[in-house]
Enzyme design. Structure first.
Site, PDB file in Angstrom:
ATOM      1  N   ARG A  23      -8.446  -3.868   8.959  1.00 32.85           N
ATOM      2  CA  ARG A  23      -7.533  -4.820   9.630  1.00 32.85           C
ATOM      3  C   ARG A  23      -8.255  -5.595  10.727  1.00 32.85           C
ATOM      4  O   ARG A  23      -7.962  -6.764  10.963  1.00 32.85           O
ATOM      5  CB  ARG A  23      -6.315  -4.094  10.185  1.00 32.85           C
ATOM      6  CG  ARG A  23      -5.476  -3.488   9.066  1.00 32.85           C
ATOM      7  CD  ARG A  23      -4.077  -3.124   9.497  1.00 32.85           C
ATOM      8  NE  ARG A  23      -3.533  -2.156   8.573  1.00 32.85           N
ATOM      9  CZ  ARG A  23      -3.024  -2.452   7.370  1.00 32.85           C
ATOM     10  NH1 ARG A  23      -2.967  -3.700   6.959  1.00 32.85           N
ATOM     11  NH2 ARG A  23      -2.583  -1.504   6.578  1.00 32.85           N
ATOM     12  N   LYS A  56       0.819  -1.213   0.000  1.00 35.08           N
ATOM     13  CA  LYS A  56       0.000   0.000   0.000  1.00 35.08           C
ATOM     14  C   LYS A  56       0.861   1.275   0.000  1.00 35.08           C
ATOM     15  O   LYS A  56       0.600   2.197  -0.764  1.00 35.08           O
ATOM     16  CB  LYS A  56      -0.902  -0.020   1.245  1.00 35.08           C
ATOM     17  CG  LYS A  56      -2.264   0.575   1.028  1.00 35.08           C
ATOM     18  CD  LYS A  56      -3.305  -0.075   1.938  1.00 35.08           C
ATOM     19  CE  LYS A  56      -3.177   0.311   3.399  1.00 35.08           C
ATOM     20  NZ  LYS A  56      -4.005   1.470   3.766  1.00 35.08           N
ATOM     21  N   ARG A  79      -9.041  12.020  12.691  1.00 30.25           N
ATOM     22  CA  ARG A  79      -7.611  11.739  12.894  1.00 30.25           C
ATOM     23  C   ARG A  79      -6.784  13.028  12.831  1.00 30.25           C
ATOM     24  O   ARG A  79      -6.979  13.844  11.945  1.00 30.25           O
ATOM     25  CB  ARG A  79      -7.137  10.703  11.856  1.00 30.25           C
ATOM     26  CG  ARG A  79      -7.869   9.371  12.058  1.00 30.25           C
ATOM     27  CD  ARG A  79      -7.499   8.343  11.042  1.00 30.25           C
ATOM     28  NE  ARG A  79      -6.134   7.888  11.178  1.00 30.25           N
ATOM     29  CZ  ARG A  79      -5.570   6.997  10.369  1.00 30.25           C
ATOM     30  NH1 ARG A  79      -6.249   6.497   9.373  1.00 30.25           N
ATOM     31  NH2 ARG A  79      -4.333   6.624  10.554  1.00 30.25           N
ATOM     32  N   ASP A  86       0.599  -1.901  12.211  1.00 30.04           N
ATOM     33  CA  ASP A  86      -0.448  -2.469  11.361  1.00 30.04           C
ATOM     34  C   ASP A  86      -0.649  -3.973  11.571  1.00 30.04           C
ATOM     35  O   ASP A  86      -1.714  -4.507  11.276  1.00 30.04           O
ATOM     36  CB  ASP A  86      -0.118  -2.241   9.873  1.00 30.04           C
ATOM     37  CG  ASP A  86      -0.387  -0.802   9.459  1.00 30.04           C
ATOM     38  OD1 ASP A  86      -1.020  -0.068  10.238  1.00 30.04           O
ATOM     39  OD2 ASP A  86       0.046  -0.427   8.354  1.00 30.04           O
ATOM     40  N   GLY A 101      -5.589   7.700   5.607  1.00 29.79           N
ATOM     41  CA  GLY A 101      -4.705   8.656   6.269  1.00 29.79           C
ATOM     42  C   GLY A 101      -3.456   8.906   5.446  1.00 29.79           C
ATOM     43  O   GLY A 101      -2.937  10.029   5.386  1.00 29.79           O
ATOM     44  N   ARG A 104      -8.143   1.122  17.603  1.00 31.56           N
ATOM     45  CA  ARG A 104      -7.806  -0.290  17.414  1.00 31.56           C
ATOM     46  C   ARG A 104      -7.395  -0.970  18.707  1.00 31.56           C
ATOM     47  O   ARG A 104      -7.485  -2.193  18.817  1.00 31.56           O
ATOM     48  CB  ARG A 104      -6.676  -0.439  16.401  1.00 31.56           C
ATOM     49  CG  ARG A 104      -7.181  -0.817  15.056  1.00 31.56           C
ATOM     50  CD  ARG A 104      -6.072  -1.181  14.083  1.00 31.56           C
ATOM     51  NE  ARG A 104      -6.544  -0.844  12.754  1.00 31.56           N
ATOM     52  CZ  ARG A 104      -5.762  -0.485  11.756  1.00 31.56           C
ATOM     53  NH1 ARG A 104      -4.460  -0.395  11.931  1.00 31.56           N
ATOM     54  NH2 ARG A 104      -6.280  -0.226  10.592  1.00 31.56           N
TER      55      ARG A 104
END
Ligand code: DC
Length: 637
Positions: free
Chosen positions: A390, A25, A125, A316, A97, A347
């Site tokens: 995710r 990515k 964010r 991540d 982001g 998260r």
């Protein structure tokens, strides 16, 4: 390729075989942005097919770069400073982001004002980390509040270099400053105490930028000057963060051996592999084409370890590692992971919820996350991704790690479109389990039993669409009346049903006419039973209803024959009832005699009479609250 919105996962099914993850990515984003700045045509093979990178592509296209999707799957970007112009509207970064922070740096160097917007989660964010250095370089960056939340308005042009020492370890912030530095006078220097992803520096050097890198303790100093970029042809290797999900699946589901091929092997990206190896996992790296590896994971027992944030710089891979920790024996401690709170969702909280849902436990103290593993298979669970890709993929892996026979349900699974649209297909290939059938819920019952209310609430809860089949019959009846066709003229009404275009959503529209209100009128109420008893009408509408389910990847359907004829394959069928008095009361638009008359016609007609499907759960809603009824329906899932 559309990901299912709800994923049903069968526990304990081993994963065997090879997969390739989508294009990395970070490299994909940068290939697109550098392509827009480079003078000429850059060709990118293996670009990520996720929504995040699509947002970057759409943004550069809106600014005048040409984007060409070639037959061989590659993407051509026709760029150059002279091509770029002020976009007609805001640049929509969606959930990404990376798009927002990198574009902020890029547009800071352009001589006009650009607005960057994002979805709800991105809008929460903080962007102050890029706003501050870009401001010091001479751009005006305006966002909301102290933390500079999006939308961002960036007035660019006439930048000058700065010497910036990063306070947060963030490749996005570093890259934003470097991209701005490409248009700044003088020298722009970014010092980072910990080396974060190095793609921007490397890819700019390849494109001929005036950029140098020197070591600085554990980190580096990047120095850049205004540069003209050359177009580059490149192949984007597979995404290592995405690889973590199937590698963990290979480690935790007994009997599995998984190869994830073509994975980018750049520095600091495979830290999660070392973590798994420390946990006792059988994971090996086999060399692939230069710059890539094949990661082979074979299942075996795991034990707890300690994980420092510097091992997993972007964090991540923590959701995937959390699943390994939940299966492992002992308590795995992840320290300094507070940054997880400001990802697509919180998260840190989501990981705790997930781990607990699947039967392990977790505690958070300050920025430290401890996961107390069960030392074996998890239990099947229901988990909602909250729109985070995710978390959706991690929960799918947790579902595989559940004991055999345990079924899990991941709602909000469509979030994987962000980075890995083909995840469910790859999972199917590895497990050999047929296409996870799209989740269908069929809700049936007589008028006033609560079908609309309950089906709407269930659909909302599962994050799927609802199909009101009754509204389709009503729309045909309304159109017949409007056209002066008698409802009992079977041939004419069937022809109408065959030729008309019907949309049922928030509005009900037939042949372009909004009939949302009129279909609830007494006249249509009268006419619809005859229309719905017409076999010609039924066969056309049933065909469309079946197609709807395929197009929408499942959903909640309501209507008289929904469980028996339209969605006989539905995983859950519900037959709602209520006392005749209560049904008449709920139908305050209709007299009780009208309701009774319609029941009679519906249940005695020849074509698909109202009848309870044999495998339906019967649920009497008399005197019960909606929440209560919905909870019971969901429990049957
Ligand atoms: O659910 P409703 O009241 O909006 O349905 C309107 C009419 O259509 C009612 O007479 C039942 C009929 N119907 C049907 O025959 N088959 C369906 N799948 C849905 C509704």
């Amino acid at each position: 390729m559309t990901a299912p919105r709800v994923l049903v996962v069968h526990g304990g099914v081993p994963c065997r075989g090879e997969v390739r993850t989508p294009g990395e990515k970070s490299i994909s984003h940068r290939a697109v942005l550098l392509g827009a700045l480079a003078e000429g045509t850059s060709v990118v093979h293996g670009l990520s097919d996720g929504a995040d990178v699509a947002a970057s592509l759409a943004a550069v296209e809106a600014m005048g770069a040409g984007v060409e999707r070639r037959d061989d799957g590659a993407v051509g970007v026709h760029g150059g400073r002279g091509r770029l112009h002020r976009a007609d509207g805001p640049l929509d970064c969606g959930n990404s982001g990376t798009s927002m922070r990198l574009l902020a740096g890029l547009v800071a160097g352009l001589e006009w004002e650009t607005e960057l917007v994002g979805d709800e989660s991105l809008s929460a964010r903080p962007m102050d980390r890029v706003a501050e250095p870009l401001g010091l370089m001479g751009a005006t960056v305006v966002g909301h509040g102290e933390r500079c939340l999006p939308p961002l308005r960036i007035g660019g042009g006439a930048l000058h270099g700065i010497d910036w020492t990063s306070r947060v370890a963030s490749a996005q912030v570093k890259s934003a400053i470097i991209l701005a530095g490409l248009s700044a006078s003088g020298t722009t220097v970014v010092r980072e105490a910990v080396t974060t992803r190095t793609h921007t520096e490397e890819m700019l050097a390849e494109a001929g930028a005036d950029i140098t890198v020197e070591p600085w303790g554990d980190g580096r100093i990047v120095t850049v000057r205004a540069s003209r970029l050359e177009p580059v042809d490149r192949t984007v290797p597979g995404d290592p963060s995405a690889s973590a999900f199937f590698v963990v699946a290979g480690c935790v589901v007994p009997g599995s051996t998984v190869d994830v091929a073509g994975v980018y092997s750049g520095p600091a990206r495979l830290g999660y592999v070392s973590v798994l190896q420390r946990m006792g996992a059988d994971v090996t790296l086999l060399p692939g084409v230069p710059g890539t590896v094949t990661i082979r994971a074979t299942a075996g027992p795991l034990h707890a370890t300690e994980v420092g944030a510097s091992e997993i710089p972007s964090l991540d891979e923590i959701p995937a590692l959390a699943v390994a920790a939940a299966v492992a024996q002992g308590t795995t401690v992840f320290s300094d992971v507070g940054e997880l709170r400001v990802k697509e969702v919180d998260r840190l909280a989501a990981v705790v919820t997930m781990v607990e849902a699947f039967g392990a436990s977790a505690t958070v103290e300050g920025d430290t996350l401890a996961i107390h593993g069960v030392g074996g298979p998890l239990r099947g669970a229901r988990f909602d991704s909250l729109g985070d890709h995710r978390m959706a993929m991690a929960a799918a892996v947790a579902g595989l790690a559940a004991r055999q026979g345990g079924r899990s349900l991941v709602t909000g699974f469509g979030a994987v479109e962000t980075s890995y649209p083909g995840f469910a297909d790859d999972m199917r290939r590895l497990t050999g389990v047929d296409a996870p059938r799209p989740l269908l819920v069929a809700i049936d019952g007589p008028a006033g039993a609560g079908k609309s209310t309950v089906s709407t609430a269930v659909a909302e809860h599962l994050g799927v669409q609802r199909l009101d089949t009754g509204a389709m019959y009503r729309a045909v009846a309304a159109l017949a009346l409007a056209r002066g066709i008698r409802p009992d003229d079977a041939a004419a009404v069937a022809a109408l049903a065959a030729s008309s275009v019907i949309e049922v959503g928030e509005l009900v529209v037939i042949d372009g006419v909004d009939v949302t209100a009129v279909i609830r009128s007494p006249e249509v109420g009268q006419a619809v039973s005859v229309v719905a008893a017409n076999p010609g009408v039924r066969s056309h509408l049933v065909q469309r209803q079946k197609a709807w389910a395929a197009e929408h990847g499942g959903g909640v359907g309501e209507g008289r024959d929904i469980g028996s004829v339209v969605f006989p394959q539905a995983q859950v069928k519900v037959y709602l009832t209520a006392s005749p008095e209560e049904r008449a009361r709920r139908r305050n638009d209709e007299a009780p005699e009208g309701v009774a008359r319609r029941d009679r016609i519906d249940s005695t007609r020849d074509a698909s009479p109202l009848r309870e499907a044999e495998d339906a759960h019967r649920l009497d809603t008399t005197g019960r609250t909606v929440e209560d009824v919905v909870e019971e329906v969901l429990s049957w899932l």
